[in-house]
Write an enzyme that holds these catalytic residues in place. Structure first.
Site, PDB file in Angstrom:
ATOM      1  N   ARG A 248       0.837  -1.203   0.000  1.00  0.00           N
ATOM      2  CA  ARG A 248       0.000   0.000   0.000  1.00  0.00           C
ATOM      3  C   ARG A 248       0.874   1.255   0.000  1.00  0.00           C
ATOM      4  O   ARG A 248       1.918   1.284   0.651  1.00  0.00           O
ATOM      5  CB  ARG A 248      -0.904   0.013   1.220  1.00  0.00           C
ATOM      6  CG  ARG A 248      -2.124  -0.876   1.079  1.00  0.00           C
ATOM      7  CD  ARG A 248      -2.946  -0.890   2.365  1.00  0.00           C
ATOM      8  NE  ARG A 248      -2.763  -2.137   3.094  1.00  0.00           N
ATOM      9  CZ  ARG A 248      -3.221  -2.350   4.321  1.00  0.00           C
ATOM     10  NH1 ARG A 248      -3.876  -1.403   4.966  1.00  0.00           N
ATOM     11  NH2 ARG A 248      -3.035  -3.511   4.909  1.00  0.00           N
ATOM     12  N   GLU A 393      -3.533  -8.636  19.753  1.00  0.00           N
ATOM     13  CA  GLU A 393      -4.889  -8.114  19.588  1.00  0.00           C
ATOM     14  C   GLU A 393      -5.953  -9.051  20.162  1.00  0.00           C
ATOM     15  O   GLU A 393      -6.949  -8.603  20.709  1.00  0.00           O
ATOM     16  CB  GLU A 393      -5.151  -7.818  18.102  1.00  0.00           C
ATOM     17  CG  GLU A 393      -4.286  -6.649  17.618  1.00  0.00           C
ATOM     18  CD  GLU A 393      -4.400  -6.353  16.133  1.00  0.00           C
ATOM     19  OE1 GLU A 393      -5.419  -5.775  15.737  1.00  0.00           O
ATOM     20  OE2 GLU A 393      -3.477  -6.691  15.380  1.00  0.00           O
TER      21      GLU A 393
END
Lengths: 421, 303
Positions: A248, A393
């Site tokens: 990206r 997470e």
């Protein structure tokens, strides 16, 4: 209690079973009993994996055609007499779900009720690639475990504390009002977790610290965490903005987009794919999207790989400066994520120009930082601490699930700085 | 029938249309069997498909790992037996009534009666193709537009007796491919072909009459009506022989003079100048089918 944590993608479901409670969270003794996932959902050779500490990893290949079947298989293997870790499905007392986008609606983790589910549905338009799969997984799990509470933990929620000046783009205001175009930020659970861990590791109160957290993984983002609250972050309306990532592009001049579309006669789909899948480290280097391969190519003298590495690190350095300015100082810089935790060179290169800020890396500590451990890699006299904190997470999702059920989940909203509607 | 139940699709015929459909289906995450007449041809089709995926990577519409994933979902074979467990069949062999009829009848014998057979055609009659089968209700037409990988629409054609079940499955399938299905009741040329052919034919007449050059006719229509390509270049890219076949068919079926093929079209086809694929039609093209003779005004502009 045992919490099942689920993270549903388009063709995968990742899971962990975590033994936890409010007391265990306080004592830092909450831990995973099992972790694994199902990949290639929808195909005839879907793969289920299960890892339990101290055992050989277990794997089965079979046809799993949709998310409900995937969750069903996961539950089945969890109670398997030989491979499993539970006696009975009823051992699972709650389920925590990772949700990518909570929009402006969710500034905290939430017990899933019909209203909350409708709210998640409303956010689909903001994350059409992620929220539908998250929802599908949620519905599958609730169908199979109807008698336990389900909790949604949002990637965006932690950044809801940002002030309006950090999240409003200088576009016509109608775009914000009509479509909710603003900075949301992502990786919130990770930024929050490593900020808390950094303070704890230093034996200091989070409420007294200014921390820049760098989550450098497959996707990369940074956050300015001022006294425990996210006040700015590099990802924006989508996870495309900000840092250079594997494939990206991160920040760029928006005028490049219409120009490139016209000159290369690209369709919107091609443009999107170009920015998301053909840019970043891969785009600059032409070598790889994987930082380990970029570093290997750098060693061999590949100039474009070196350039990709430099652009990647330079942008992080720039943002550290920006966030130090935004917070009026910085006490700690924390690295996490696959690259942040493992790349000695990235940490060295990012922090090298920052001596003027009081950042001094201890080269030896940095080079010898043990994998998977929380370590300080700055010198003892460095005014700014540099820490490496492995993210987790799933652990945050399990913790939030316990907190929501115990009624002690904080909200990250900052209504006093919200933009006018 | 829900999309979850569709996970293995057969494409009979590995021509341009068949390859594009197979690619799109695999991209959508479903498994595909591409069946060709012999193993040699099957291998050839695989090679051509790989090449077109490589071009996609160069044009940023695909990544190397997506190419790998796509190829891993496509099986190339000459054995008709390999399609037995497919949930939906698309036939894409040449636009020839007898050949299609023969194939559909074989498929009808081979497959359980709830499996829909989608006939890829822009002109042939579904009703006539299905007539005489054990189960004509399962046959319907599907018309993908060129280029299949990106064209956001497909026509689904109901024959006289096509069942609602077959139609629903086909419609859901088109949705899985990320395209908008248009329901069409059988009629020559369906919607898109019938509407676009007179436009192309009229553009050719304008050129033949010397009203304007082919390049300028094309550019006027492209810029004037915001088409991505002008009608003549579009015809070149589809293949002028195909355009001629379709027009002759529509003219024959309807007897309407608006479908009478322009003599210049016939002339070009007879000369073998059938379009981008052979490098020459109304315009000239290189081996990558990039147009060579674009006008200076026919270049990208920002405003």
């Amino acid at each position: 209690m045992k919490v099942l944590v689920l993270n549903c993608g388009s063709s995968s479901v990742k899971f962990q079973v975590i033994e936890t409670s409010l007391e265990m969270i306080e004592a830092d003794t909450d831990h995973a009993l099992a972790r694994g996932g199902v990949e290639k959902i929808g195909l005839s050779d879907s793969r289920l994996t299960l890892e339990v500490d101290g055992r050989k990893p277990y794997q089965e290949i079979s046809e799993i055609l949709e998310h409900r079947a995937a969750v069903e298989r996961i539950l089945k293997v969890l109670v398997h007499p030989e491979h499993g870790v539970l006696h009975d499905i009823s051992d699972i007392e709650a389920v925590g779900h990772r949700m990518v986008h909570g929009g402006e609606k969710f500034a905290s983790s939430e017990l899933i009720t019909p209203e909350v589910e409708a709210g998640i549905e409303e956010c689909v338009v903001l994350a059409p690639l992620h929220n539908p799969h998250n929802l599908r997984g949620l519905r599958a799990a609730r169908g199979l475990l109807p008698n336990v509470p389900h909790v949604a933990v949002f990637d965006t929620a932690y950044h809801q504390s940002m002030p309006a000046k950090a999240y409003i783009y200088a576009l016509p205001y109608d775009l914000y009002l009509r479509h909710g175009i603003r900075r949301y930020g992502f990786h919130g659970t990770s930024h929050r977790y490593v900020a808390i861990r950094t303070a704890r590791r230093l034996g200091r109160r989070l409420e007294e610290m200014k921390i820049v957290t760098c989550h450098l993984g497959n996707g990369c983002s940074m956050a300015a965490v001022d006294r425990g609250r996210s006040v700015d972050t590099t990802m924006g309306f989508t996870p495309l903005e900000g840092l250079v990532m594997g494939t990206r592009c991160g920040d760029l001049d928006p005028a490049i987009l219409p120009w490139t579309m016209a000159m290369e006669e690209l369709t919107l789909a091609q443009l999107n794919a170009m920015l998301n899948k053909h840019s970043g480290l891969h785009g600059i280097s032409g070598v790889s999207s994987d930082m380990r391969e970029i570093e290997a190519a750098c060693q061999q003298g590949n100039r474009r790989a070196q350039l990709a590495f430099e652009v990647f690190c330079y942008r992080i350095t720039k943002y550290i400066g920006a966030y130090a300015a935004a917070m009026g100082g910085v006490d700690a810089i924390t690295f996490t994520g696959g690259i942040g935790e493992n790349s000695v060179k990235v940490r060295a290169s990012v922090t090298a120009p920052l001596a003027f800020l009081g950042v001094h890396l201890d080269q030896e500590r940095n080079s010898n930082a043990p994998k998977g451990k929380e370590v300080i890699v700055s010198t003892d006299d460095s005014r700014v601490v540099v820490a490496v904190i492995p993210t987790n997470e799933e652990r945050v999702i399990a913790r939030d699930t316990v907190r929501v059920l115990g009624g002690v989940m904080p909200s990250f909203a900052a209504p006093e700085t919200a933009a006018p509607r | 029938m829900s999309d979850q139940e569709l996970h293995r699709i057969a494409v009979i015929g590995g021509g341009m249309m068949g390859r594009s459909i197979a690619t799109r289906v695999a991209q959508a995450g479903l498994n595909v069997v591409v069946r060709e007449v012999n193993e040699e041809r099957a291998a050839q089709v695989k090679a051509i498909l790989e090449e077109s995926l490589d071009r996609g990577i160069q044009r940023w519409s695909l990544t190397a790992s997506e190419k790998k994933a796509i190829l891993s979902r496509i099986e190339f074979t000459a054995e008709l037996d390999r399609i037995r467990d497919c949930q939906l069949i698309i036939e894409t062999i040449q636009e020839d009534f007898a050949a299609k009829k023969q194939l559909i009848s074989e498929l009808d014998d081979l497959l359980p009666s709830h499996i829909p057979i989608l006939v890829n055609t822009s002109t042939l009659s579904i009703t006539e193709l299905a007539q005489g089968l054990d189960d004509p209700r399962r046959v319907l037409g599907i018309h993908f537009l060129y280029p299949v990988t990106t064209a956001p629409v497909a026509e689904i054609v109901r024959g006289q007796v096509t069942s609602d079940d077959a139609f629903t499955t086909a419609r859901d399938f088109v949705r899985v491919l990320g395209k908008v299905p248009i329901e069409v009741f059988e009629s020559p040329g369906f919607v898109t072909t019938r509407v676009v052919l007179p436009l192309i034919n009229e553009a050719i007449h304008v050129v033949m009459e010397g009203v304007a050059s082919a390049a300028e006719v094309d550019l006027a229509i492209k810029l004037g009506y915001e088409f991505r390509t002008g009608p003549l270049e579009w015809a070149d890219r589809v293949g002028l022989h195909k355009i001629l076949t379709w027009m002759e068919y529509l003219f024959h079926e309807t007897g309407e003079s608006k479908f009478r093929p322009c003599p210049l079209l016939r002339k070009l086809v007879r000369a073998g100048h059938t379009g981008a694929r052979v490098g020459r039609g109304f315009f000239t093209y290189d081996e990558n089918r990039t147009r060579l003779d674009r006008l200076p005004d026919d270049t990208p502009k920002l405003s």
